[in-house]
Design an enzyme around this catalytic site. Structure first.
Site, PDB file in Angstrom:
ATOM      1  N   CYS A 191      -2.209 -37.466   5.666  1.00  0.00           N
ATOM      2  CA  CYS A 191      -0.839 -37.178   5.245  1.00  0.00           C
ATOM      3  C   CYS A 191      -0.442 -38.102   4.104  1.00  0.00           C
ATOM      4  CB  CYS A 191       0.081 -37.416   6.440  1.00  0.00           C
ATOM      5  SG  CYS A 191       1.794 -37.131   6.066  1.00  0.00           S
ATOM      6  N   CYS A 197       6.400 -42.669   6.732  1.00  0.00           N
ATOM      7  CA  CYS A 197       6.940 -41.841   7.810  1.00  0.00           C
ATOM      8  C   CYS A 197       6.685 -42.525   9.154  1.00  0.00           C
ATOM      9  CB  CYS A 197       6.262 -40.471   7.778  1.00  0.00           C
ATOM     10  SG  CYS A 197       6.702 -39.417   9.165  1.00  0.00           S
ATOM     11  N   CYS A 200       3.220 -40.923  12.518  1.00  0.00           N
ATOM     12  CA  CYS A 200       1.834 -41.152  12.942  1.00  0.00           C
ATOM     13  C   CYS A 200       1.372 -42.527  12.491  1.00  0.00           C
ATOM     14  CB  CYS A 200       0.911 -40.119  12.310  1.00  0.00           C
ATOM     15  SG  CYS A 200       1.408 -38.428  12.608  1.00  0.00           S
ATOM     16  N   CYS A 309       3.716 -31.269   7.124  1.00  0.00           N
ATOM     17  CA  CYS A 309       3.316 -32.205   8.173  1.00  0.00           C
ATOM     18  C   CYS A 309       1.928 -31.785   8.660  1.00  0.00           C
ATOM     19  CB  CYS A 309       4.338 -32.139   9.314  1.00  0.00           C
ATOM     20  SG  CYS A 309       3.856 -33.101  10.740  1.00  0.00           S
ATOM     21  N   GLN A 399       4.733 -28.422  26.602  1.00  0.00           N
ATOM     22  CA  GLN A 399       3.821 -29.374  25.961  1.00  0.00           C
ATOM     23  C   GLN A 399       3.560 -28.920  24.527  1.00  0.00           C
ATOM     24  OE1 GLN A 399       3.203 -32.016  27.612  1.00  0.00           O
ATOM     25  NE2 GLN A 399       3.376 -31.476  29.772  1.00  0.00           N
ATOM     26  N   TYR A 433       9.166 -31.398  38.780  1.00  0.00           N
ATOM     27  CA  TYR A 433       9.488 -31.477  37.345  1.00  0.00           C
ATOM     28  C   TYR A 433       8.680 -30.376  36.636  1.00  0.00           C
ATOM     29  CZ  TYR A 433      10.872 -36.232  38.785  1.00  0.00           C
ATOM     30  OH  TYR A 433      11.425 -37.314  39.420  1.00  0.00           O
ATOM     31  N   GLU A 454      12.664 -28.121  39.687  1.00  0.00           N
ATOM     32  CA  GLU A 454      13.069 -28.481  38.323  1.00  0.00           C
ATOM     33  C   GLU A 454      14.589 -28.608  38.268  1.00  0.00           C
ATOM     34  OE1 GLU A 454      11.630 -28.866  35.021  1.00  0.00           O
ATOM     35  OE2 GLU A 454      13.759 -28.916  34.572  1.00  0.00           O
ATOM     36  N   ASP A 505       5.392 -34.565  37.153  1.00  0.00           N
ATOM     37  CA  ASP A 505       5.325 -34.644  35.683  1.00  0.00           C
ATOM     38  C   ASP A 505       6.727 -34.894  35.125  1.00  0.00           C
ATOM     39  OD1 ASP A 505       4.660 -34.446  33.023  1.00  0.00           O
ATOM     40  OD2 ASP A 505       4.377 -32.281  33.029  1.00  0.00           O
ATOM     41  N   CYS A 532       3.980 -38.715  30.106  1.00  0.00           N
ATOM     42  CA  CYS A 532       3.897 -39.064  28.684  1.00  0.00           C
ATOM     43  C   CYS A 532       4.359 -40.505  28.467  1.00  0.00           C
ATOM     44  CB  CYS A 532       4.721 -38.101  27.843  1.00  0.00           C
ATOM     45  SG  CYS A 532       6.447 -38.095  28.305  1.00  0.00           S
ATOM     46  N   GLU A 576      -0.889 -39.287  27.012  1.00  0.00           N
ATOM     47  CA  GLU A 576      -0.485 -38.665  28.270  1.00  0.00           C
ATOM     48  C   GLU A 576      -1.425 -39.236  29.332  1.00  0.00           C
ATOM     49  OE1 GLU A 576       1.954 -36.312  27.988  1.00  0.00           O
ATOM     50  OE2 GLU A 576       1.968 -35.385  29.977  1.00  0.00           O
TER      51      GLU A 576
END
Ligand code: SAM
Length: 584
Positions: A191, A197, A200, A309, A399, A433, A454, A505, A532, A576
């Site tokens: 990139c 930015c 990343c 991106c 996801q 979740y 949920e 999750d 995550c 994750e």
């Protein structure tokens, strides 16, 4: 901190090998690359003989400590480990505010030449500064890598560390460069916004080393936050790489700021005139500032203008061109900044699968070019995961890396049913979740009954609809309500802990104690905790293991059987983490 913080070879306890669907990317061997502080740095032109605080003389800086498990807290742990835990404990014990006081030699806006010695969990570099009187201090610089020789400019002091902007890399470390995103290797790679930015941090890093970094992150999280003795934490298994390492992200959310007030005032001045006045007024109002549409700058306020991106899917980058043009054209009508949504979707399915005409697994997989980009939060998005189809509102959670969802869900399945295990296998699955039902639906063929829980009614509606689209309405139950008080409601539907497995999750903040207490009370055979945020996961898993040992006495307890990262977010420092707990 030394390389011993990663244990190898990988654990033997979890026998399951990678499912055949995995594209295995081998991790780089883990050695001292990430962690060794290199020689300390002093700017020769700045050496002085004492450690007067860099701030105002004698003024104690009272700053709030970071919230536990927050990124700032994780960063402080990185700094502590880098400087040496004993050294930091000694400084903190002084209680005279010394931990906030940068050495006087290291003033704000000082330009420093240094060698990066370690990587933080969030992928920034840490360099060691030692003052002439021996005070140790860390300098955090983004976009540099361990062993890079850098020039950086200090812009903020914090507890035992200072933040700096990278000005120049004087000499590149070879181990941490040369990945596909290294633009020194190929000027068109990765990139062009890397280095500015905030998205990343790991782009130039070879992919195997990115995976090692994430394994180290899981390892450190459990050492720092689980409160478990090392004997209760298995060796961290190698991170599973993403089949796609670029062009994988199925959702992006670029922002833009409103025009500056003075520009809108200029526009308003001409509002009363004719059409020509209005056009001239708008032209005038557009002068002297830039309409930027993109992502946040690392360490600086404001939005960066980003046209493309490279981690987003191709269809999103094509749509970004239109969306940017639309915003640029209408920007003068915005009083506030806003965030755009671009979500990758399969085209509308015709006929739409339903309970009477469910999605057929033999449906051909559509090529990338057939995908469309959705920009309205409420519009349904369609995504396929193996033999299942999912639909959810574009603005809701799913996801973001479709390419790794088969490996991830297959791994969870094989963790629940380890090959060769003689233990009584669970027949019921509770997906807590559950969002729009990813785990409940993809794992459903292995269970007699599946329940999803949920908090969001929209997600439960989507999960029910997804179950119907896949012909699973008879074996699935979807309950809207707080996961904190849900297991009671499941008993009447025939779910008992003794025949169940629970997938957990949660969002980044993790679970709360009432939920974990109910989970322990439910006592499922297996718990697979997907997260995550490995730091809150480590906290929660520690609680489950410790509390189960207390409550179960010599009768029962949960054992943390395996731990492994999945790379849902290549080129970024996120991981994750999947923890498997078994009832014993
Ligand atoms: C990380 S997402 C996981 C969703 C799903 N498992 C998936 O992979 O698509 C976390 C989900 O937890 C839900 N959630 C947040 N707080 C909750 C709570 N207290 N009880 C139940 N669900 C909650 C959110 O609405 C979100 O859908």
């Amino acid at each position: 901190m030394t390389s011993s913080s990663i244990r190898s070879p990988p654990a033997k306890r979890f026998k399951s090998e990678l499912p055949s669907s995995f594209t295995e990317v081998t991790e780089a061997p883990v050695n001292a690359l990430f962690t060794e502080p290199s020689s300390s740095t002093q700017n020769p032109t700045q050496q002085k003989t004492n450690d007067k605080p860099a701030g105002k003389k004698g003024r104690k800086q009272r700053r709030p400590l970071p919230e536990a498990f927050s990124p700032a807290d994780v960063l402080f742990h990185d700094v502590r480990d880098f400087l040496g835990a004993d050294y930091v404990t000694e400084i903190l014990a002084k209680k005279d505010g010394a931990e906030w006081e940068a050495p006087g030699e290291l003033g704000l806006f000082e330009v420093v030449e240094t060698t990066a010695g370690a990587f933080t969990v969030s992928g920034e570099s840490l360099s060691l500064w030692t003052s002439s009187s021996g005070k140790k201090w860390a300098i955090i610089t983004p976009f540099a890598h361990p062993r890079d020789k850098i020039r950086c400019k200090i812009y903020k002091h914090d507890r035992l560390c200072s933040s700096a902007d990278l000005m120049e890399i004087l000499e590149y470390s070879e181990e941490f460069r040369g990945g596909e995103g290294d633009r020194r290797k190929n000027p068109n790679a990765g990139c062009k916004y890397f280095g500015e930015c905030g998205g990343c941090q790991l782009q130039p890093v070879p992919y195997p080393l990115q995976l090692s970094h994430k394994r180290r992150t899981v390892d450190l999280a459990y050492k720092r936050f689980s409160t478990l003795p090392s004997t209760s934490v298995p060796d961290i298994l190698p991170t599973i790489g993403s089949p796609k390492q670029w062009a994988y992200r199925t959702k992006i959310t670029p922002h833009f700021d409103a025009p500056p007030k003075w520009a809108r005032a200029k526009l308003a001045e001409n509002a009363g005139g004719g059409e020509e006045d209005l056009m001239n007024g708008e032209q005038e109002a557009r002068k002297g500032w830039e309409c930027r549409i993109g992502f946040e700058r690392k360490g600086k306020p404001g939005v960066m203008d980003i046209e493309e991106c490279p981690i987003a899917t191709p269809v999103l980058n094509v749509k970004l061109v239109d969306e940017r043009a639309r915003v640029q054209e209408t920007i003068m009508s915005f009083k506030k900044g806003a965030t755009l949504l671009l979500r990758d979707s399969l085209p509308n399915l015709e006929p739409l699968p339903s309970s009477t005409n469910p999605f057929s697994p033999s449906t051909p997989i559509l090529p990338e070019e057939a995908h469309i980009a959705i920009t309205n939060h409420r519009t349904p998005v369609y995504e396929r995961v193996g033999e299942f189809i999912f639909s959810f509102a574009a603005g809701s959670f799913f996801q973001n890396n479709n390419s790794i969802l088969i490996p991830l869900t297959t791994y969870v399945k094989e963790a629940i049913f380890p090959p060769g295990s003689t233990a009584f296998p669970p027949t019921h699955l509770v997906d807590t979740y559950c969002g729009s039902g990813l785990f409940g639906i993809t794992l459903s063929p292995c269970f007699e009954k599946v329940a999803g829980v949920e908090i969001s009614q929209d997600s439960i509606t989507a999960a029910k609809n997804n179950a119907e689209m896949n012909g699973l309405q008879d074996k699935t139950t979807w309950l809207c309500g707080k996961a904190e008080d849900i297991f009671g409601g499941l008993a009447e539907k025939g779910f008992e802990g003794g025949k169940s497995c629970v997938v957990v999750d949660p969002p980044r903040k993790g679970c709360d104690e009432p939920f974990l207490d109910q989970l322990l009370h439910f006592k499922p055979l297996t718990i697979v905790y997907v997260s995550c945020n490995v730091h809150t996961q480590a906290r929660d898993v520690g609680y489950l293991v410790n509390e189960s040992a207390k409550r179960g006495g010599s009768e029962w307890k949960y054992v943390l059987e395996s731990l492994r990262g999945f790379d849902l977010f290549p080129q970024t420092a996120h991981v994750e983490s999947v923890a498997v707990l078994r009832l014993q």
